[in-house]
Design a protein around this motif. Structure first.
Motif, PDB file in Angstrom:
ATOM      1  N   UNK A 250       0.849  -1.146   0.079  1.00 16.78           N
ATOM      2  CA  UNK A 250       0.211   0.023   0.063  1.00 16.78           C
ATOM      3  C   UNK A 250       1.032   1.380  -0.043  1.00 16.78           C
ATOM      4  N   UNK A 251       2.046   1.172   0.773  1.00 17.53           N
ATOM      5  CA  UNK A 251       2.915   2.375   0.586  1.00 17.53           C
ATOM      6  C   UNK A 251       3.431   2.684  -0.665  1.00 17.53           C
ATOM      7  N   UNK A 302      -8.027  -5.005  -2.370  1.00 17.76           N
ATOM      8  CA  UNK A 302      -6.656  -5.031  -2.559  1.00 17.76           C
ATOM      9  C   UNK A 302      -5.963  -6.133  -1.552  1.00 17.76           C
ATOM     10  N   UNK A 303      -6.515  -6.428  -0.299  1.00 23.07           N
ATOM     11  CA  UNK A 303      -6.184  -7.327   0.605  1.00 23.07           C
ATOM     12  C   UNK A 303      -6.324  -8.862  -0.210  1.00 23.07           C
ATOM     13  N   UNK A 304      -7.686  -9.039  -0.754  1.00 15.56           N
ATOM     14  CA  UNK A 304      -7.694  -9.981  -1.484  1.00 15.56           C
ATOM     15  C   UNK A 304      -6.817 -10.414  -2.472  1.00 15.56           C
ATOM     16  N   UNK A 305      -6.532  -9.509  -3.335  1.00 11.93           N
ATOM     17  CA  UNK A 305      -5.379  -9.553  -4.383  1.00 11.93           C
ATOM     18  C   UNK A 305      -4.228 -10.106  -3.818  1.00 11.93           C
ATOM     19  N   UNK A 306      -4.000  -9.383  -2.571  1.00 10.89           N
ATOM     20  CA  UNK A 306      -2.522  -9.358  -2.127  1.00 10.89           C
ATOM     21  C   UNK A 306      -2.468 -10.954  -1.496  1.00 10.89           C
ATOM     22  N   UNK A 307      -3.511 -11.368  -0.901  1.00  8.45           N
ATOM     23  CA  UNK A 307      -3.539 -12.716  -0.347  1.00  8.45           C
ATOM     24  C   UNK A 307      -3.409 -13.721  -1.458  1.00  8.45           C
ATOM     25  N   UNK A 308      -4.071 -13.491  -2.567  1.00 11.33           N
ATOM     26  CA  UNK A 308      -3.909 -14.475  -3.458  1.00 11.33           C
ATOM     27  C   UNK A 308      -2.485 -14.501  -4.257  1.00 11.33           C
ATOM     28  N   UNK A 311       1.245  -9.861  -4.158  1.00 11.87           N
ATOM     29  CA  UNK A 311       1.646  -8.432  -4.549  1.00 11.87           C
ATOM     30  C   UNK A 311       0.521  -7.917  -4.872  1.00 11.87           C
ATOM     31  N   UNK A 312       0.364  -6.569  -5.306  1.00 11.66           N
ATOM     32  CA  UNK A 312      -0.523  -5.825  -5.891  1.00 11.66           C
ATOM     33  C   UNK A 312      -0.097  -5.406  -7.258  1.00 11.66           C
ATOM     34  N   UNK A 314      -1.339  -2.978  -8.924  1.00 10.52           N
ATOM     35  CA  UNK A 314      -0.974  -1.577  -9.233  1.00 10.52           C
ATOM     36  C   UNK A 314       0.417  -1.217  -8.781  1.00 10.52           C
ATOM     37  N   UNK A 315       0.832  -1.746  -7.539  1.00 14.60           N
ATOM     38  CA  UNK A 315       2.192  -1.369  -6.978  1.00 14.60           C
ATOM     39  C   UNK A 315       3.304  -1.813  -8.064  1.00 14.60           C
ATOM     40  N   UNK A 316       3.012  -3.019  -8.612  1.00 12.54           N
ATOM     41  CA  UNK A 316       3.953  -3.611  -9.672  1.00 12.54           C
ATOM     42  C   UNK A 316       4.110  -2.734 -10.582  1.00 12.54           C
ATOM     43  N   UNK A 317       2.945  -2.204 -11.310  1.00 12.43           N
ATOM     44  CA  UNK A 317       2.914  -1.589 -12.585  1.00 12.43           C
ATOM     45  C   UNK A 317       3.698  -0.106 -12.082  1.00 12.43           C
ATOM     46  N   UNK A 318       3.334   0.352 -10.831  1.00 11.51           N
ATOM     47  CA  UNK A 318       3.996   1.630 -10.539  1.00 11.51           C
ATOM     48  C   UNK A 318       5.540   1.493 -10.652  1.00 11.51           C
ATOM     49  N   UNK A 319       6.029   0.271 -10.125  1.00 11.72           N
ATOM     50  CA  UNK A 319       7.452   0.141 -10.078  1.00 11.72           C
ATOM     51  C   UNK A 319       8.382   0.077 -11.400  1.00 11.72           C
TER      52      UNK A 319
END
Length: 602
Positions: A250-251, A302-308, A311-312, A314-319
Motif C-alpha cells: 500500500x505504501x 486489495x487485500x484479497x488480491x494480495x492474499x492471492x 503482491x498488488x 498496481x504497485x507492480x505497475x508503478x515500479x
C-alpha cells in the motif's frame, strides 16, 4: 446532529489544499471512489464543466431526466454510513456498533459487499455548505448541474494474459513519443508529462468483493478498543506490525499517488495504512479489513488480491512505470517537492545530468546542494552515527551556554535502525539561553568544520520574543508549512578521517537542529518525533475534540487564540526535562501516552 447526506465524492478542482481538507472533514459520507458516489460535489458552475470532470475521472454516464433520477438522495433513517478511503459501507444502526462485524457481510449467503449506485448527480458545492448553515439537507435539484446513469466500463484485460506481456503493453503505452525541441533540451517531451494522474489511478468500475463460505466461518478476533477511533494519535502503531508486507504494498501505491499529485488518494491510503499498522493480529480475510477505520471495500479488495498473489498489480505497475521512476528520482532531491518534480519532468528532463545541463541556473541554492550531494544524501545513517553527530551538537551547545538538554527525534526515536537525516531538539530551562541560539550553534559547528553548508536558517521564534504564536482564526496565511521554531537545516560532514585519502571520504549528511523555548519543548519533541499520519491526526483531534490548534511551536485556543500551557506542573513549576514535558502534553490533551516506538504511522 449529523445531517443525513447521500454518499459524496468531492472534486478537488478549484479548491486550495486547506479548503479541500476542511471540506473532507465536514462530509460525513465522503467516499474516495467516484464510482460509489450518489453525488459528485464540486466548485463547478456549468454543465459542460460537470461533464468534463466526470470524463476526467473516467466515469462514463448517459444523461437522464430529473424524473428518472428521482432516487433518494439521503440514506434511510435506519441506516448509517461509514467513511472509508475506497467506499462507504452501510449497516443497520440498531444492530451494529463500531468495530463489530457488518450484518450484511456476516450472513452465510452474502458473497459480495454493497454494490455502487446506478445514477449520479453533479452538484454545486453551495448545496453542501448552505445545508450545513441551515442545519438541514436542502433540496438538491436547484443545485444540480447534471444527472447521469452510470454505464458499465469496458472489461479489463483477460485474466489469461501473461504478466510479462501485460508489462510490455504498459511499458509501450507509457513510452515517451519522439518529441520536438521546445527550448528545454533537445528531445524533451511535453506531451506525456502534463497529466496529474495516470488512467489506472482514476476510477475503474469497482469489482465486487467475492468471499468464500470458508471466510465466513473464520472466527475473527475482536477489534481492539483503540481501533474504534479514527484518530491515529489514539492508537499504537509499531515499527513492524503483523501485516507489514501488505502495508508495504500500500505504501508503494501511496508513493505513486504522491508523485502524481493525488492529494485525496494520499490521505486515503495514509489513513488505511495507519489503521492496518495498529491492527495487532495477522489478517485472515477481506471482511476483517473492511471493518477497520479508514479501510473498507477498496482496501479489502486489495487485500484479497494480495492474499492471492503476494503482491498488488498496481504497485507492480508503478515500479515498472518509467515516468514514475523519473519523478521519484527528482522527488528525492533535497529541496524538491512533488510538484517541482513534475515541473522538471514537464521540461523534458529525465535525469540529474539534464537538470545540471539545462536548468542549473533556475534551481534554488538548496536544490543545487541537493543535486550536488544526491548520492550521499541517499545513504542511510546508522544509529551509532546519529548518536555521534548528536553528541557533538550537544557538546558545542553546552560550551556556548552550559545547561542545554537535547532529544534526538525523528525516525531514530521511533526505533529506525538507520535514518535519512538527523533531527535534534535543543532546549534550555533559562529562556534567555535559547533566544538567538540557533545562529550561535551554527557558527560554532561551522568553525569546527562539521557544517559545510547551511540550507535554511530560521529565527522566527526569536524575532517574536519566543512567545507562542496566537492562533489567528481561519484567515489564510502563507508559509512553507513549518512550525515557527528557530531551526537550522544543514549539511554535515565529519572533518576527521584516518584512512589516508587527500580528500575527506566521509559522506555528507542532512542534519536538522531545532531550538525550542523550555515552556513549549514538550510540543516540539512530540511534533518532531511522531509519524506523519500521527501528527496529522493529532492536529485533527485537537481541532475537532478540544477546539485547540496544535503544532510543534505550542498549543493555542481556537476560541480566543491564547496559549494553552500543559507543560507546567500543578503549581506552575516548569517540567524537569523535555521528556516529562512531552508526557504532560499527552495528559493535557487527554490522550493515552504512546511511546515513540508506537507512533510509526508512516
Amino acid at each position: 446532529m449529523t445531517l443525513e447526506f447521500p454518499v459524496i465524492f468531492l472534486l478537488p478542482t478549484n479548491l486550495g489544499v486547506d479548503e479541500l481538507h476542511e471540506l473532507e472533514e465536514q462530509i460525513p459520507t465522503l467516499t474516495y471512489d467516484i464510482n460509489e458516489a450518489e453525488v459528485v460535489l464540486g466548485k463547478v458552475h456549468r454543465k459542460e464543466r460537470a461533464l468534463f470532470e466526470l470524463r476526467k475521472h473516467k466515469l462514463v454516464t448517459e444523461e437522464i431526466s430529473a424524473a428518472e433520477a428521482d432516487v433518494p438522495t439521503s440514506p434511510s433513517p435506519k441506516r448509517r454510513r461509514f467513511r472509508t478511503p475506497g467506499s462507504v459501507i452501510t449497516e443497520d444502526s440498531d444492530t451494529a456498533s463500531d468495530g463489530e462485524s457488518h450484518p450484511l457481510l456476516t450472513q452465510p449467503t452474502q458473497s459480495t459487499l454493497k454494490a455502487s449506485p446506478t445514477t449520479v448527480k453533479v452538484v454545486k458545492l453551495a448545496w453542501f455548505t448552505e445545508s450545513l448553515k441551515a442545519g438541514i439537507v436542502l433540496p438538491i435539484d436547484d443545485y444540480t448541474l447534471y444527472r447521469g446513469r452510470k454505464k458499465q466500463s469496458k472489461p479489463t484485460k483477460p485474466k489469461d494474459v501473461s504478466p510479462a506481456k501485460a508489462a510490455d503493453v504498459i511499458k509501450r503505452a507509457l513510452a515517451d513519443p519522439k518529441p520536438s525541441f521546445h527550448g528545454s533540451r533537445p528531445g524533451s517531451s511535453h506531451s506525456t508529462a502534463s497529466h496529474g494522474r495516470r488512467d489506472h489511478f482514476l476510477s475503474k468500475a469497482p469489482a465486487l468483493l467475492h468471499m468464500t463460505t470458508s471466510e465466513h466461518e473464520v472466527e475473527l478476533p475482536p477489534i481492539p478498543a483503540y481501533l474504534h477511533t479514527t484518530y491515529a494519535c489514539q492508537r499504537p502503531a509499531p515499527m513492524h506490525p503483523p501485516n507489514e508486507p501488505f502495508i508495504e504494498e500500500l505504501m508503494k501505491i501511496r508513493t505513486a499517488r504522491t508523485l502524481l499529485g493525488d492529494k485525496i488518494g494520499v490521505r486515503a491510503y495514509s489513513s488505511a495504512i495507519a489503521a492496518l499498522t495498529s491492527y495487532p493480529y495477522p489478517l485472515q480475510s477481506a471482511l476483517e479489513v473492511s471493518k477497520l477505520p479508514g479501510c473498507g471495500l477498496k482496501i479489502a479488495q486489495l487485500y484479497s488480491e494480495f492474499r492471492e498473489h503476494g503482491e498488488l498489480q498496481e504497485a507492480k505497475e508503478d515500479e515498472s512505470d518509467p515516468r514514475l521512476a523519473v519523478l521519484k528520482l527528482f522527488y528525492e532531491i533535497w529541496g524538491v517537492a512533488e510538484s517541482t518534480a513534475r515541473e522538471f519532468y514537464n521540461k523534458g528532463w529525465r535525469d540529474l545530468d539534464d537538470i545540471v545541463e539545462y536548468g542549473w541556473d533556475t534551481l534554488t541554492r538548496v536544490q543545487q546542494i541537493g543535486v550536488k550531494y544526491y548520492d550521499e544524501f541517499q545513504l542511510k545513517i546508522p544509529r551509532a552515527e546519529v548518536e555521534s553527530i548528536s553528541d557533538i551538537i550537544l557538546e558545542h551547545a553546552n560550551k556556548i551556554h552550559p545547561g542545554f538538554q537535547m532529544v534526538i527525534v525523528g525516525g531514530y526515536r521511533r526505533g529506525k535502525l538507520a535514518s535519512g537525516d538527523v533531527d535534534v531538539v535543543l532546549s534550555h530551562p533559562d529562556e534567555t539561553a535559547t533566544k538567538g541560539f540557533v545562529e550561535q550553534i551554527v557558527v560554532a559547528l561551522e568553525q569546527s568544520n562539521y557544517i559545510t553548508h547551511t540550507l535554511i536558517l530560521s529565527t522566527a521564534n526569536t524575532e517574536r520574543g519566543q512567545v507562542p504564536v496566537a492562533w489567528k482564526g481561519n484567515e489564510k496565511k502563507g508559509g512553507t508549512g513549518f512550525d515557527t521554531l528557530d531551526k537550522a537545516l544543514v549539511v554535515w560532514q565529519d572533518p576527521h578521517w584516518t584512512t589516508g585519502e587527500k580528500k575527506n571520504p566521509n559522506p555528507h549528511r542532512r542534519v536538522d537542529i531545532i531550538i525550542s523555548p523550555w515552556k513549549t519543548a514538550g510540543c516540539a519533541v512530540l511534533g518532531w518525533t511522531s509519524g506523519t499520519t500521527f501528527q496529522r491526526d493529532l492536529r485533527r483531534y485537537c481541532k475537532k475534540e478540544r477546539s485547540l490548534k496544535f503544532d510543534s511551536s505550542g498549543i493555542r485556543s481556537r476560541a480566543d487564540g491564547t496559549w494553552v500551557d500543559y507543560e507546567s506542573g500543578p503549581n506552575g513549576e516548569s517540567a524537569p526535562d523535555m521528556l516529562t514535558a512531552e508526557r504532560r502534553v499527552f495528559e493535557g490533551l487527554e490522550l493515552e501516552w504512546r511511546p515513540p516506538e508506537e507512533r510509526c504511522t508512516g
